[in-house]
Design an enzyme around this catalytic site. Structure first.
Site, mmCIF file in Angstrom:
data_model
loop_
_atom_site.group_PDB
_atom_site.id
_atom_site.type_symbol
_atom_site.label_atom_id
_atom_site.label_comp_id
_atom_site.label_asym_id
_atom_site.label_seq_id
_atom_site.Cartn_x
_atom_site.Cartn_y
_atom_site.Cartn_z
ATOM 1 N N ASN A 9 6.253 17.009 51.217
ATOM 2 C CA ASN A 9 6.335 15.577 51.527
ATOM 3 C C ASN A 9 7.801 15.282 51.844
ATOM 4 O OD1 ASN A 9 6.312 12.820 51.616
ATOM 5 N ND2 ASN A 9 5.768 12.509 49.459
ATOM 6 N N LYS A 11 9.047 12.692 53.042
ATOM 7 C CA LYS A 11 9.400 11.273 52.825
ATOM 8 C C LYS A 11 10.223 10.755 54.019
ATOM 9 C CE LYS A 11 8.966 11.952 47.904
ATOM 10 N NZ LYS A 11 9.301 11.498 46.561
ATOM 11 N N HIS A 96 0.588 7.044 47.854
ATOM 12 C CA HIS A 96 1.759 7.574 47.144
ATOM 13 C C HIS A 96 2.365 6.476 46.267
ATOM 14 C CE1 HIS A 96 5.690 9.240 46.310
ATOM 15 N NE2 HIS A 96 5.174 10.424 46.621
ATOM 16 N N GLU A 98 5.309 5.642 45.696
ATOM 17 C CA GLU A 98 6.397 4.853 46.293
ATOM 18 C C GLU A 98 5.829 3.705 47.115
ATOM 19 O OE1 GLU A 98 8.381 8.204 48.026
ATOM 20 O OE2 GLU A 98 9.031 8.821 46.030
ATOM 21 N N GLU A 168 0.599 12.730 40.315
ATOM 22 C CA GLU A 168 2.055 12.609 40.388
ATOM 23 C C GLU A 168 2.521 11.545 39.400
ATOM 24 O OE1 GLU A 168 3.728 14.068 44.399
ATOM 25 O OE2 GLU A 168 3.278 11.958 44.597
ATOM 26 N N GLY A 174 11.205 12.772 41.594
ATOM 27 C CA GLY A 174 12.625 12.658 41.913
ATOM 28 C C GLY A 174 13.541 12.588 40.700
ATOM 29 N N SER A 213 9.051 16.451 40.803
ATOM 30 C CA SER A 213 10.134 17.373 40.449
ATOM 31 C C SER A 213 9.678 18.820 40.358
ATOM 32 C CB SER A 213 10.819 16.931 39.142
ATOM 33 O OG SER A 213 11.443 15.683 39.327
HETATM 34 P P1 PGA Z 1 9.703 15.121 44.176
HETATM 35 O O1 PGA Z 1 8.649 14.173 44.947
HETATM 36 O O2 PGA Z 1 9.208 16.529 44.322
HETATM 37 O O3 PGA Z 1 10.999 14.880 44.906
HETATM 38 O O4 PGA Z 1 9.729 14.678 42.760
HETATM 39 C C1 PGA Z 1 7.275 14.463 44.934
HETATM 40 C C2 PGA Z 1 6.509 13.370 45.624
HETATM 41 O O5 PGA Z 1 6.889 12.189 45.495
HETATM 42 O O6 PGA Z 1 5.519 13.629 46.333
#
Ligand code: PGA
Length: 252
Positions: A9, A11, A96, A98, A168, A174, A213
């Site tokens: 991903n 982003k 997601h 976010e 998630e 993150g 992460s």
């Molecule tokens: P991350 O993000 O691996 O940077 O924690 C994962 C995600 O949001 O899909």
């Protein structure tokens, strides 16, 4: 036996040249895992067509990060499932955290997006997960169940066949601190069990990815859990060596 799936991903990262550099670095290395793991990358919409051209002949499959839940219409700035299909996308991330947390996407919209994706033939990757506050308040299972049920109540159980779920935890995304393998496994088993109440065969087949992460150092212990079928990888997917290592672990 479910085949593992690792999804990058990206982003809101990348540029045409950085994407090319990253793909040039990962494509040859990932080719050797071809028959043992499924791999996808989800660039920004703007870059999707070009990335798809660059993926030709590789074993990396293209996905999008979002879509709108209607087939077409007066929706300035939005992108439909058929547009994604037309340009060659195979996967699409739906719900997601976010987008749920920062852009106010509600369960009902996520369910519409899931429906639009699966009706058009895209493979939705449905993201679910609790915030740190919700976990501390003992609401993890209730929140994640509600997010899953919003979709299955809207579309029924059959579209879950071939779909992908990503657990998630928001607090892990993150942050550098993933869920422990035991925490993740517990939630993955809960999600599979919830699907199994409606259809055991579908529950057994659906791939449930872990995200938050994940990196080259922690992927092995997460992938060793019986209900973790791969990863949705953010930050570590932007580093060629990290991503190649995660895919190598998934393929072994
Ligand atoms: P991350 O993000 O691996 O940077 O924690 C994962 C995600 O949001 O899909």
């Amino acid at each position: 036996m479910r085949r593992k799936l690792v999804v990058a991903n990206w982003k809101m990262h990348g540029s045409r040249s950085r994407n090319r550099q990253l793909l040039d670095a990962i494509k040859p290395a990932l080719q050797s895992f071809d028959d043992r793991v499924d791999i996808a990358v989800c660039p920004a919409h703007l870059h999707l067509s070009e990335v798809i051209s660059e993926l030709a002949g590789s074993n990396i499959r293209p996905g999008a990060q979002n879509l709108f839940g209607l087939a077409e219409g007066a929706m300035t700035g939005e992108i439909s499932a058929s547009m994604l299909m037309d340009c060659g996308a195979e996967f699409v991330i739906v719900g997601h955290s976010e987008r749920r947390g920062k852009l106010g996407e509600a369960d009902v919209q996520v369910a519409e997006k899931f429906a639009a994706a699966s009706e058009s033939g895209l493979t939705p990757i449905l993201c679910v997960g609790e915030t740190g506050e919700e976990r501390d308040a003992g609401k993890t299972e209730a929140v994640v169940s509600r997010q899953l049920d919003a979709v299955t109540n809207r579309v029924g159980i059959n579209p879950m066949r071939g779909a992908v779920i990503a657990y998630e935890p928001v607090w892990a995304i993150g942050s550098g601190t993933p869920a422990t393998p035991a925490q993740a496994q517990a939630m993955h088993a809960m999600l599979r069990g919830r699907l199994a109440r409606r259809d055991g065969e579908i529950a057994d087949a659906v791939r449930i990815l872990y995200g938050g992460s994940m990196n080259a150092a922690n992927a092995a212990e997460l992938f060793a859990q019986p209900d973790i079928d791969g990863g949705l990888v953010g930050g570590a997917s932007l580093k060629a060596e990290e991503f190649i290592t995660i895919c190598a672990i998934a393929s072994s």
